[in-house]
Scaffold this active site. Structure first.
Site: not given
Ligand code: BGC
Length: 382
Positions: A108, A133, A208, A280, A346
């Site tokens: 983010r 992302h 991802h 998360d 990640e």
């Molecule tokens: C994020 C999550 C997200 C996910 C996929 C992750 O990298 O931290 O908050 O929901 O990616 O959408």
């Protein structure tokens, strides 16, 4: 027998003896097939990398996405350990980033805003008030150009993409390359990233993939045992933006310095767990001075015996416990991926780094080369 028929027979014999070796393992090339056309009519290819130890990785040119990764369990049974879709349409419509290459900025950016050399930039807010992302159409939704770079000891697929200046609001023409390497004799998938720019910019590339080491995505990942080589994590606000603090994991549900089941503390009454709806968060990896590839995470799935070790050159890792999976994503084999049936690890620079001068920098300048490596190493144990 004439001379010609003798030569022909010798040729046929050679073909018969060499074909089985070429068809499998590193001596063969990456196998290519069609994966359909995008809504815009662009052809997408599917590339299959195999080795001599039973592993197989499948990558598509859409999003440079890892769509499947098959490895043996402790009895030698091979299964796919990543979530994904059967069709291109799944990846085009999908919102979960399954297996995708994430960019320009993984994770983010607060308010989708940052300042670089005194100039303010606005990138798309696609996650509540924040950018996630890479924005609305991140690298996971772009078409990449693939080249087979296989060597004697490994099958290698190189994918490139040129992101034009201003794409999704980010400055600079960015030339990006990602390679997937599957060695012939070891069950590990190496992912290398490179990038250059013609203007000062920021970037944070990652993959991802969502893992379920049981090989059965109807099972939750809560019994997977996790180790994270990190003594601190970066706490977040309610929109999952880091506050800037690095907090000790000791005595908190974020302490994975010893093997711990993911589900052991996930539902504790903890503000950070509430914000993330589970895990998360970004962990600050313990890295030694020498740099290079270092062990970041280890996951063990008791039923199958599969072990995944994640090594990286990156300073952080986002451990995401699949809290937003809600049974609506129709995945491979028609499986509806339910709550917490996949986990992502990640490897990355920290979220929102452009707004946190105390975090390792994500800036890239003309003349510099961005490079980053992550290795997913598989084994089994009792
Ligand atoms: C994020 C999550 C997200 C996910 C996929 C992750 O990298 O931290 O908050 O929901 O990616 O959408």
């Amino acid at each position: 027998m004439t001379r010609q028929s003798g030569v022909l027979l010798a040729f046929l014999a050679l073909l018969i003896f060499t074909t089985p070796f070429c068809a499998n393992g590193a001596e063969g090339k990456v196998q290519v097939s069609d994966f359909g056309k995008t809504d815009d009519g662009i052809s997408v290819q599917r590339y299959v990398l195999t080795n001599n130890k039973g592993a197989e990785a499948v990558v598509i040119s859409y999003g440079a996405t890892l769509v499947s990764l098959k490895v043996p369990d402790r009895t030698g049974k091979i299964a796919d350990v990543v979530l994904g879709y059967d069709t291109l349409d799944g990846y085009e419509q999908g919102t979960s980033y399954f297996g995708g290459t994430i960019g320009r900025y993984g994770n983010r950016i607060a308010g989708g805003q940052f300042t670089l050399d005194g100039t303010a930039f606005q990138v798309p807010k696609n996650d509540g008030p924040n950018s996630l992302h890479g924005g609305t159409i991140g690298f996971n939704k772009r078409i990449w150009t693939a080249v087979d770079r296989s060597r004697a000891d490994a099958q290698v697929l190189e994918l490139s993409y040129t992101s034009p200046d201003g794409e999704e609001g980010y400055p600079g023409t960015l030339k990006v390359k990602v390679t997937y390497t599957l060695p012939a004799e070891t069950n590990e998938l190496r992912i290398d990233y490179w990038a250059t720019t013609d203007k000062d910019t920021v970037l944070n590339l990652t993959n991802h993939s969502y893992f379920n080491l049981s090989g059965d995505a109807s099972q939750k990942i809560l019994d997977h045992q996790l180790v994270l080589h990190a003594l601190e994590f970066t706490p977040v606000d309610s929109t999952l933006i880091p506050t800037g603090e690095k907090r000790a994991v000791q005595g908190t549900p974020f302490d994975f310095t010893k093997p711990t089941a993911i589900g052991a503390r996930i539902n504790q009454d903890d503000e950070q767990l509430k914000f993330g709806k589970g895990y998360d968060h970004n962990w600050v990896l313990e890295r030694t001075e020498k740099g290079g590839l270092q062990l970041a995470a280890e996951v063990f799935e008791p039923t199958s015996g599969r072990v995944l070790e994640v090594l990286t050159t990156e300073p952080g890792i986002q451990f995401y416990s699949g809290n937003f999976l809600d049974g609506t994503a129709k995945g491979k084999g028609g499986q509806l991926y339910a709550y917490r049936t996949g986990l992502a690890l990640e490897t990355q620079h920290f979220p929102d780094s452009p707004n946190h001068p105390n975090f390792p920098s994500t800036e890239l300048k003309p003349g510099q080369t961005y490079s980053s490596t992550t290795v997913l190493r598989f084994s089994t144990r009792k």
